[in-house]
Design a protein around this motif. Structure first.
Motif, PDB file in Angstrom:
ATOM      1  N   MET A 118       0.829  -1.209   0.000  1.00  0.00           N
ATOM      2  CA  MET A 118       0.000   0.000   0.000  1.00  0.00           C
ATOM      3  C   MET A 118       0.862   1.257   0.000  1.00  0.00           C
ATOM      4  SD  MET A 118      -2.889  -1.058   2.817  1.00  0.00           S
ATOM      5  CE  MET A 118      -4.243  -2.178   2.388  1.00  0.00           C
ATOM      6  N   GLU A 119       0.343   2.315  -0.622  1.00  0.00           N
ATOM      7  CA  GLU A 119       0.998   3.621  -0.574  1.00  0.00           C
ATOM      8  C   GLU A 119      -0.067   4.694  -0.700  1.00  0.00           C
ATOM      9  OE1 GLU A 119       2.994   5.704   0.684  1.00  0.00           O
ATOM     10  OE2 GLU A 119       4.788   4.745  -0.184  1.00  0.00           O
ATOM     11  N   ILE A 120       0.206   5.844  -0.077  1.00  0.00           N
ATOM     12  CA  ILE A 120      -0.703   6.986  -0.116  1.00  0.00           C
ATOM     13  C   ILE A 120       0.091   8.209  -0.546  1.00  0.00           C
ATOM     14  CG2 ILE A 120      -2.288   8.463   1.189  1.00  0.00           C
ATOM     15  CD1 ILE A 120      -2.675   6.098   3.140  1.00  0.00           C
ATOM     16  N   TYR A 121      -0.417   8.917  -1.546  1.00  0.00           N
ATOM     17  CA  TYR A 121       0.223  10.118  -2.067  1.00  0.00           C
ATOM     18  C   TYR A 121      -0.670  11.324  -1.801  1.00  0.00           C
ATOM     19  CZ  TYR A 121       3.179   6.977  -4.888  1.00  0.00           C
ATOM     20  OH  TYR A 121       4.052   6.012  -5.317  1.00  0.00           O
ATOM     21  N   ARG A 122      -0.031  12.452  -1.495  1.00  0.00           N
ATOM     22  CA  ARG A 122      -0.742  13.727  -1.371  1.00  0.00           C
ATOM     23  C   ARG A 122      -0.025  14.766  -2.227  1.00  0.00           C
ATOM     24  NH1 ARG A 122      -0.539  18.627   1.601  1.00  0.00           N
ATOM     25  NH2 ARG A 122      -2.633  19.511   1.922  1.00  0.00           N
ATOM     26  N   ASN A 123      -0.789  15.394  -3.088  1.00  0.00           N
ATOM     27  CA  ASN A 123      -0.251  16.435  -3.976  1.00  0.00           C
ATOM     28  C   ASN A 123       0.999  15.963  -4.726  1.00  0.00           C
ATOM     29  OD1 ASN A 123      -2.341  18.097  -3.238  1.00  0.00           O
ATOM     30  ND2 ASN A 123      -1.144  19.306  -1.780  1.00  0.00           N
ATOM     31  N   GLY A 124       0.899  14.745  -5.248  1.00  0.00           N
ATOM     32  CA  GLY A 124       1.926  14.225  -6.137  1.00  0.00           C
ATOM     33  C   GLY A 124       3.113  13.575  -5.491  1.00  0.00           C
ATOM     34  N   ALA A 125       3.156  13.520  -4.161  1.00  0.00           N
ATOM     35  CA  ALA A 125       4.311  12.930  -3.478  1.00  0.00           C
ATOM     36  C   ALA A 125       3.837  11.960  -2.397  1.00  0.00           C
ATOM     37  CB  ALA A 125       5.174  14.022  -2.846  1.00  0.00           C
ATOM     38  N   PRO A 126       4.596  10.879  -2.122  1.00  0.00           N
ATOM     39  CA  PRO A 126       4.196   9.938  -1.070  1.00  0.00           C
ATOM     40  C   PRO A 126       4.195  10.618   0.295  1.00  0.00           C
ATOM     41  CG  PRO A 126       5.938   9.018  -2.455  1.00  0.00           C
ATOM     42  CD  PRO A 126       5.832  10.467  -2.798  1.00  0.00           C
ATOM     43  N   LEU A 127       3.186  10.300   1.099  1.00  0.00           N
ATOM     44  CA  LEU A 127       3.207  10.745   2.486  1.00  0.00           C
ATOM     45  C   LEU A 127       4.296   9.971   3.228  1.00  0.00           C
ATOM     46  CD1 LEU A 127      -0.622  10.989   3.262  1.00  0.00           C
ATOM     47  CD2 LEU A 127       0.988  12.880   3.043  1.00  0.00           C
ATOM     48  N   VAL A 128       5.142  10.680   3.960  1.00  0.00           N
ATOM     49  CA  VAL A 128       6.324  10.033   4.542  1.00  0.00           C
ATOM     50  C   VAL A 128       6.123   9.610   5.982  1.00  0.00           C
ATOM     51  CG1 VAL A 128       7.892  11.213   2.987  1.00  0.00           C
ATOM     52  CG2 VAL A 128       7.326  12.275   5.177  1.00  0.00           C
ATOM     53  N   SER A 129       5.138  10.190   6.661  1.00  0.00           N
ATOM     54  CA  SER A 129       4.952   9.894   8.076  1.00  0.00           C
ATOM     55  C   SER A 129       3.942   8.763   8.260  1.00  0.00           C
ATOM     56  CB  SER A 129       4.468  11.143   8.822  1.00  0.00           C
ATOM     57  OG  SER A 129       4.287  10.864  10.193  1.00  0.00           O
ATOM     58  N   THR A 130       4.443   7.551   8.576  1.00  0.00           N
ATOM     59  CA  THR A 130       3.585   6.398   8.819  1.00  0.00           C
ATOM     60  C   THR A 130       3.199   6.348  10.280  1.00  0.00           C
ATOM     61  OG1 THR A 130       4.660   5.161   7.037  1.00  0.00           O
ATOM     62  CG2 THR A 130       3.390   3.891   8.643  1.00  0.00           C
ATOM     63  N   VAL A 131       1.896   6.424  10.552  1.00  0.00           N
ATOM     64  CA  VAL A 131       1.396   6.433  11.917  1.00  0.00           C
ATOM     65  C   VAL A 131       1.151   5.019  12.421  1.00  0.00           C
ATOM     66  CG1 VAL A 131      -0.456   7.267  13.413  1.00  0.00           C
ATOM     67  CG2 VAL A 131       0.376   8.684  11.537  1.00  0.00           C
ATOM     68  N   GLY A 132       0.733   4.139  11.544  1.00  0.00           N
ATOM     69  CA  GLY A 132       0.437   2.772  11.952  1.00  0.00           C
ATOM     70  C   GLY A 132       0.108   1.909  10.758  1.00  0.00           C
ATOM     71  N   GLY A 133      -0.214   0.657  11.055  1.00  0.00           N
ATOM     72  CA  GLY A 133      -0.567  -0.273   9.991  1.00  0.00           C
ATOM     73  C   GLY A 133      -0.275  -1.701  10.410  1.00  0.00           C
ATOM     74  N   GLY A 134      -0.707  -2.624   9.581  1.00  0.00           N
ATOM     75  CA  GLY A 134      -0.477  -4.033   9.869  1.00  0.00           C
ATOM     76  C   GLY A 134      -0.599  -4.879   8.627  1.00  0.00           C
ATOM     77  N   ASP A 135       0.065  -6.036   8.661  1.00  0.00           N
ATOM     78  CA  ASP A 135       0.068  -6.923   7.496  1.00  0.00           C
ATOM     79  C   ASP A 135      -1.176  -7.784   7.390  1.00  0.00           C
ATOM     80  OD1 ASP A 135       2.485  -5.944   6.706  1.00  0.00           O
ATOM     81  OD2 ASP A 135       3.669  -7.573   7.570  1.00  0.00           O
ATOM     82  N   GLY A 136      -1.943  -7.880   8.467  1.00  0.00           N
ATOM     83  CA  GLY A 136      -3.180  -8.634   8.406  1.00  0.00           C
ATOM     84  C   GLY A 136      -2.998 -10.126   8.633  1.00  0.00           C
TER      85      GLY A 136
END
Length: 304
Positions: free
Chosen positions: A214-232
């Motif tokens: 997964m990846e999230i982009y804002r205004n053409g660039a990847p968001l660099v600050s990962t707050v959390g997440g999991g592989d499931g």
């Protein structure tokens, strides 16, 4: 529209052309774009032979649905047009309740849709647009979904595939979550850096069973600050028969107003592609739409 030779016609779409105000939108499919050299194209007009219709192949390069969201909805079936040949057209409020139909408003490009919570006779209703299931939208992965959005501080869901992929805001719209449900623990990625302002967001998921997919982009660039997440854990839920909903949760039922989780903001130019778009592609999409005058220059007019 032609390529640099002036002889090879390119697929194009014209939208909202107004001769009086000299305004409108022109979308065309370029064979390629070079970053280190000029890309030359020609626009021919003012001749009776130049009368071809809009070509859905403008959006054939991996796109499964493209919504300009220029319409004034009423809740009718298919009122929000998909510009691809797949015709994944949507209905305001899913055709279920007129109180859940978005309202057209000035958008980033032309018009967009205000998807809001509104109170009618003391009942809170949330707007949304539903796109019925189809073969081209059956499975979202790999997938890239992009749009312009201006969320409120109480923003909820950006989009949701029934029983499948969902993107939603939290923490006063300063974070975006990307979730893929399973029958165990969901796969998810949470990134900060979004805001309560007009912004271009793109979510990417390659279909694998981990949040590195997964990846999230804002205004053409990847968001660099990962707050959390999991592989499931477990198995992916079956989303193949589900509808796609813009601006609210998939389980919201207008008859049960308490389940409303709408985005509470304006959405414009939403696109779904069944491929993982590169960072370069997403950056070019943002630059072109955010500042067209800075993305291209117009040469001198020539008379044939």
């Amino acid at each position: 529209m032609t390529d640099s030779t002036g002889t090879v016609e390119l697929c194009r779409e014209i939208l909202g052309l107004d001769i009086g105000t000299q305004s409108g939108q022109l979308w065309f499919r370029a064979p390629q774009l070079y970053s280190a050299a000029d890309n030359v194209f020609y626009l021919y007009y003012g001749h009776p032979d130049f009368n071809e219709e809009n070509d859905p192949d403008v959006w054939s390069n991996g796109y499964v649905a493209v919504y300009h969201l220029e319409e004034s909805g009423t809740g009718a079936t298919g009122e929000y047009a998909d510009q691809t040949a797949n015709r994944n057209d949507g209905a305001g409020g899913g055709g279920l309740n007129v109180n859940c139909v978005p309202v057209r408003a000035a958008g980033k490009i032309g018009y967009g849709q205000n998807i809001l919570t509104e109170t009618v006779e003391l009942v809170n209703y949330g707007d949304f647009i539903d796109i019925p299931n189809s073969p081209s939208l059956a499975t979202l992965g790999p997938v890239t979904i992009s749009c312009w959005v201006n969320p409120a501080a109480n923003a909820g869901r950006l989009y949701a595939k029934q029983n499948g992929l969902v993107a939603w805001f939290q923490n006063s719209a300063t974070r975006l979550n990307l979730d893929r449900p399973t029958d165990g623990t969901k796969i998810n990625l949470i990134k900060s850096g979004t805001a309560t302002s007009m912004q271009h967001l793109a979510t990417v998921y390659d279909g694998a069973f981990n949040n590195d997919a997964m990846e999230i982009y804002r205004n053409g660039a990847p968001l660099v600050s990962t707050v959390g997440g999991g592989d499931g854990t477990g198995n992916l839920t079956d989303e193949s028969a589900g509808f796609f909903r813009i601006g609210n949760v998939d389980w919201y039922d207008p008859a049960n107003a308490g389940s409303n989780r709408c985005v509470n903001g304006l959405i414009d130019e939403l696109r779904i592609a069944n491929v993982v778009r590169s960072a370069v592609w997403i950056g070019a999409e943002y630059s072109n739409q955010n500042d067209p005058a800075g993305f291209y220059t117009v040469g001198a007019e020539e008379t044939l």
